[in-house]
Design a protein around this motif. Structure first.
Motif, mmCIF file in Angstrom:
data_model
loop_
_atom_site.group_PDB
_atom_site.id
_atom_site.type_symbol
_atom_site.label_atom_id
_atom_site.label_comp_id
_atom_site.label_asym_id
_atom_site.label_seq_id
_atom_site.Cartn_x
_atom_site.Cartn_y
_atom_site.Cartn_z
ATOM 1 N N LEU A 31 0.833 -1.204 0.000
ATOM 2 C CA LEU A 31 0.000 0.000 0.000
ATOM 3 C C LEU A 31 0.866 1.252 0.000
ATOM 4 C CD1 LEU A 31 -2.782 -1.015 2.552
ATOM 5 C CD2 LEU A 31 -3.075 -0.647 0.107
ATOM 6 N N ARG A 32 1.934 1.224 0.790
ATOM 7 C CA ARG A 32 2.826 2.373 0.865
ATOM 8 C C ARG A 32 3.513 2.603 -0.484
ATOM 9 N NH1 ARG A 32 5.846 0.570 4.464
ATOM 10 N NH2 ARG A 32 4.516 1.158 6.201
ATOM 11 N N ALA A 33 3.937 1.500 -1.118
ATOM 12 C CA ALA A 33 4.589 1.619 -2.423
ATOM 13 C C ALA A 33 3.636 2.182 -3.456
ATOM 14 C CB ALA A 33 5.115 0.254 -2.866
ATOM 15 N N ASP A 34 2.394 1.718 -3.442
ATOM 16 C CA ASP A 34 1.396 2.235 -4.378
ATOM 17 C C ASP A 34 1.166 3.724 -4.149
ATOM 18 O OD1 ASP A 34 1.072 -0.228 -5.534
ATOM 19 O OD2 ASP A 34 -0.740 -0.741 -4.388
ATOM 20 N N ALA A 35 1.090 4.132 -2.882
ATOM 21 C CA ALA A 35 0.871 5.538 -2.559
ATOM 22 C C ALA A 35 2.032 6.406 -3.033
ATOM 23 C CB ALA A 35 0.679 5.703 -1.050
ATOM 24 N N GLU A 36 3.259 5.903 -2.892
ATOM 25 C CA GLU A 36 4.424 6.668 -3.327
ATOM 26 C C GLU A 36 4.432 6.850 -4.842
ATOM 27 O OE1 GLU A 36 7.662 4.501 -1.715
ATOM 28 O OE2 GLU A 36 7.468 5.352 0.310
ATOM 29 N N VAL A 37 4.042 5.793 -5.564
ATOM 30 C CA VAL A 37 3.966 5.891 -7.021
ATOM 31 C C VAL A 37 2.928 6.933 -7.419
ATOM 32 C CG1 VAL A 37 3.283 4.682 -9.129
ATOM 33 C CG2 VAL A 37 4.797 3.565 -7.478
ATOM 34 N N ALA A 38 1.765 6.879 -6.769
ATOM 35 C CA ALA A 38 0.702 7.843 -7.078
ATOM 36 C C ALA A 38 1.145 9.262 -6.764
ATOM 37 C CB ALA A 38 -0.561 7.491 -6.295
ATOM 38 N N ALA A 39 1.773 9.450 -5.617
ATOM 39 C CA ALA A 39 2.216 10.786 -5.226
ATOM 40 C C ALA A 39 3.268 11.322 -6.182
ATOM 41 C CB ALA A 39 2.774 10.756 -3.801
ATOM 42 N N GLY A 40 4.123 10.450 -6.685
ATOM 43 C CA GLY A 40 5.153 10.881 -7.615
ATOM 44 C C GLY A 40 4.587 11.360 -8.927
ATOM 45 N N GLY A 41 3.471 10.779 -9.342
ATOM 46 C CA GLY A 41 2.862 11.182 -10.609
ATOM 47 C C GLY A 41 1.922 12.352 -10.490
ATOM 48 N N LEU A 42 1.579 12.738 -9.271
ATOM 49 C CA LEU A 42 0.586 13.789 -9.059
ATOM 50 C C LEU A 42 1.001 15.138 -9.632
ATOM 51 C CD1 LEU A 42 -2.145 14.509 -7.840
ATOM 52 C CD2 LEU A 42 -0.996 14.922 -5.669
ATOM 53 N N PRO A 43 2.213 15.648 -9.354
ATOM 54 C CA PRO A 43 2.576 16.967 -9.906
ATOM 55 C C PRO A 43 2.539 17.004 -11.431
ATOM 56 C CG PRO A 43 4.086 16.336 -8.154
ATOM 57 C CD PRO A 43 3.267 15.122 -8.465
ATOM 58 N N ALA A 44 3.021 15.930 -12.071
ATOM 59 C CA ALA A 44 3.042 15.900 -13.532
ATOM 60 C C ALA A 44 1.625 15.910 -14.098
ATOM 61 C CB ALA A 44 3.808 14.674 -14.024
ATOM 62 N N LEU A 45 0.735 15.142 -13.475
ATOM 63 C CA LEU A 45 -0.643 15.093 -13.946
ATOM 64 C C LEU A 45 -1.319 16.446 -13.772
ATOM 65 C CD1 LEU A 45 -3.052 13.462 -15.016
ATOM 66 C CD2 LEU A 45 -3.581 12.837 -12.652
ATOM 67 N N LEU A 46 -1.113 17.073 -12.619
ATOM 68 C CA LEU A 46 -1.711 18.384 -12.370
ATOM 69 C C LEU A 46 -1.186 19.427 -13.348
ATOM 70 C CD1 LEU A 46 -1.636 18.417 -8.472
ATOM 71 C CD2 LEU A 46 -3.689 18.554 -9.889
ATOM 72 N N LEU A 47 0.115 19.398 -13.608
ATOM 73 C CA LEU A 47 0.697 20.373 -14.524
ATOM 74 C C LEU A 47 0.170 20.190 -15.937
ATOM 75 C CD1 LEU A 47 2.672 22.660 -15.092
ATOM 76 C CD2 LEU A 47 4.488 20.949 -15.366
ATOM 77 N N ALA A 48 0.123 18.945 -16.401
ATOM 78 C CA ALA A 48 -0.374 18.685 -17.755
ATOM 79 C C ALA A 48 -1.833 19.106 -17.887
ATOM 80 C CB ALA A 48 -0.210 17.203 -18.094
ATOM 81 N N ALA A 49 -2.623 18.812 -16.873
ATOM 82 C CA ALA A 49 -4.034 19.176 -16.929
ATOM 83 C C ALA A 49 -4.212 20.686 -16.863
ATOM 84 C CB ALA A 49 -4.782 18.498 -15.783
ATOM 85 N N GLU A 50 -3.402 21.350 -16.052
ATOM 86 C CA GLU A 50 -3.473 22.807 -15.936
ATOM 87 C C GLU A 50 -3.173 23.468 -17.277
ATOM 88 O OE1 GLU A 50 -4.555 26.042 -14.408
ATOM 89 O OE2 GLU A 50 -4.129 24.607 -12.820
ATOM 90 N N ARG A 51 -2.153 22.992 -17.952
ATOM 91 C CA ARG A 51 -1.805 23.560 -19.256
ATOM 92 C C ARG A 51 -2.911 23.341 -20.269
ATOM 93 N NH1 ARG A 51 4.475 21.350 -19.503
ATOM 94 N NH2 ARG A 51 5.418 23.055 -18.314
ATOM 95 N N LEU A 52 -3.503 22.151 -20.236
ATOM 96 C CA LEU A 52 -4.558 21.843 -21.189
ATOM 97 C C LEU A 52 -5.805 22.677 -20.914
ATOM 98 C CD1 LEU A 52 -5.637 20.165 -23.523
ATOM 99 C CD2 LEU A 52 -6.177 18.343 -21.890
ATOM 100 N N SER A 53 -6.190 22.777 -19.650
ATOM 101 C CA SER A 53 -7.398 23.547 -19.332
ATOM 102 C C SER A 53 -7.207 25.026 -19.621
ATOM 103 C CB SER A 53 -7.786 23.346 -17.859
ATOM 104 O OG SER A 53 -6.813 23.893 -16.998
ATOM 105 N N ALA A 54 -5.971 25.524 -19.477
ATOM 106 C CA ALA A 54 -5.701 26.933 -19.752
ATOM 107 C C ALA A 54 -5.863 27.267 -21.227
ATOM 108 C CB ALA A 54 -4.292 27.295 -19.288
ATOM 109 N N ALA A 55 -5.791 26.244 -22.072
ATOM 110 C CA ALA A 55 -5.915 26.469 -23.511
ATOM 111 C C ALA A 55 -7.356 26.734 -23.934
ATOM 112 C CB ALA A 55 -5.370 25.266 -24.280
ATOM 113 N N LEU A 56 -8.300 26.439 -23.048
ATOM 114 C CA LEU A 56 -9.690 26.709 -23.379
ATOM 115 C C LEU A 56 -9.912 28.210 -23.533
ATOM 116 C CD1 LEU A 56 -11.838 24.409 -21.074
ATOM 117 C CD2 LEU A 56 -11.696 24.328 -23.548
ATOM 118 N N VAL A 57 -10.719 28.562 -24.499
ATOM 119 C CA VAL A 57 -11.071 29.974 -24.665
ATOM 120 C C VAL A 57 -11.824 30.433 -23.427
ATOM 121 C CG1 VAL A 57 -12.376 31.619 -26.059
ATOM 122 C CG2 VAL A 57 -11.173 29.718 -27.153
ATOM 123 N N SER A 58 -11.472 31.582 -22.920
ATOM 124 C CA SER A 58 -12.095 32.088 -21.699
ATOM 125 C C SER A 58 -13.609 32.147 -21.858
ATOM 126 C CB SER A 58 -11.561 33.486 -21.379
ATOM 127 O OG SER A 58 -12.215 34.020 -20.244
ATOM 128 N N GLY A 59 -14.285 31.547 -20.896
ATOM 129 C CA GLY A 59 -15.745 31.570 -20.894
ATOM 130 C C GLY A 59 -16.383 30.421 -21.635
#
Length: 290
Positions: A8-36
């Motif tokens: 369980l701890r190993a799974d959590a560490e893997v998930a936590a390691g991927g979290l910043p990359a996923l958030l950053l990629a999603a943030e960039r993609l959502s920012a590309a939407l036309v405002s409104g």
């Protein structure tokens, strides 16, 4: 079989390691939407002006904007945008088949689905809506995006095989729902989900995410086809000879899902992992906006 604390701890560490990359990629993609473009606006009792519309039978005379009406032959209502936050529920299939990719130059279907779900979450949250994964409590705010990202990165339970069905029991009134999957398994649970949603007045969208190899079936010669979970396999010496039948069945599946979605008042679209994710995100935001 239960997992040990170390697992369980190993799974959590893997998930936590991927979290910043996923958030950053999603943030960039959502920012590309036309405002409104993601606003899901509708008329209501708020204070913010939205639009003028012609008065109709049943409208209260007190809601007529007489100044605007004086400039034309008709009477007009000054609509205001509802200030009640909307609620959206997202579901991403976790079946092992979603981990498929046809090449190292493209993401897995699951990764693309996660990026789209999280980018849509961020866009909706910026618009003031409440969002959650299906079955959880919708909440507003940036912290909610991080919660959803963490949930998306959790390892797939061993009990889930090649496909996962959307849980119709988790449908709640007053939500818009987005289901993201490859929809290559038994279609009946998906149709059942849509039927239950329609009966409850719940609208939404189905987004089918496929790998280009699943779209074009480029295989030739001797090929062993095996499901990700290992429960099904097919050995052929003439893969090319199967192409026409496969493409026909894929077209039939898309047609079936399109009809079922339309009958339920939903929307259906298909997206492949070599296409720009922004196109799928724009489609999702547009259909939710209505």
């Amino acid at each position: 079989m239960s997992r040990s604390a170390d697992q369980l701890r190993a799974d959590a560490e893997v998930a936590a390691g991927g979290l910043p990359a996923l958030l950053l990629a999603a943030e960039r993609l959502s920012a590309a939407l036309v405002s409104g473009s993601h606003g899901m606006r509708r008329a209501g009792i708020g204070e913010e002006f939205w639009q003028y519309r012609p008065a109709m039978a049943g409208d209260d005379a007190r809601s007529i904007d007489w100044r605007r009406s004086a400039r034309s032959d008709g009477q007009f209502i000054r609509d205001r945008e509802a200030q009640i936050a909307q609620s959206a529920a997202l579901w991403v299939a976790r079946g092992q088949g979603m981990d498929f990719t046809g090449g190292p130059d493209r993401p897995t279907k699951r990764h693309r689905a996660e990026i789209l779900a999280l980018a849509l979450t961020m866009a909706l949250l910026r618009g003031g809506e409440r969002v959650a994964l299906l079955g959880e409590v919708p909440r507003p705010g940036r912290l909610q995006a991080e919660r959803i990202a963490q949930s998306l990165l959790e390892p797939t339970p061993a009990a889930i095989g090649d496909d996962e069905d959307p849980p119709a029991a988790l449908i709640r009134p007053g939500q818009q729902i987005v289901l993201i999957s490859d929809f290559l398994g038994d279609p009946e649970p998906v149709i059942g989900f849509l039927t239950r949603a329609a009966a409850m007045g719940v609208k939404g969208a189905l987004l089918q995410v496929l790998d280009p190899d699943e779209e074009s079936f480029p295989f030739e010669g001797a090929v062993l086809f095996r499901s990700a979970a290992g429960g099904a396999s097919h050995d052929t010496r003439d893969a090319k000879g199967l192409r026409a039948a496969y493409l026909d069945r894929l077209a039939e599946r898309k047609s079936l899902l399109t009809r079922a979605a339309t009958e339920a008042g939903w929307h259906f679209s298909s997206h492949d992992t070599l296409s720009p994710p922004s196109a799928a995100l724009l489609w999702l935001s547009a259909v939710l906006e209505g």
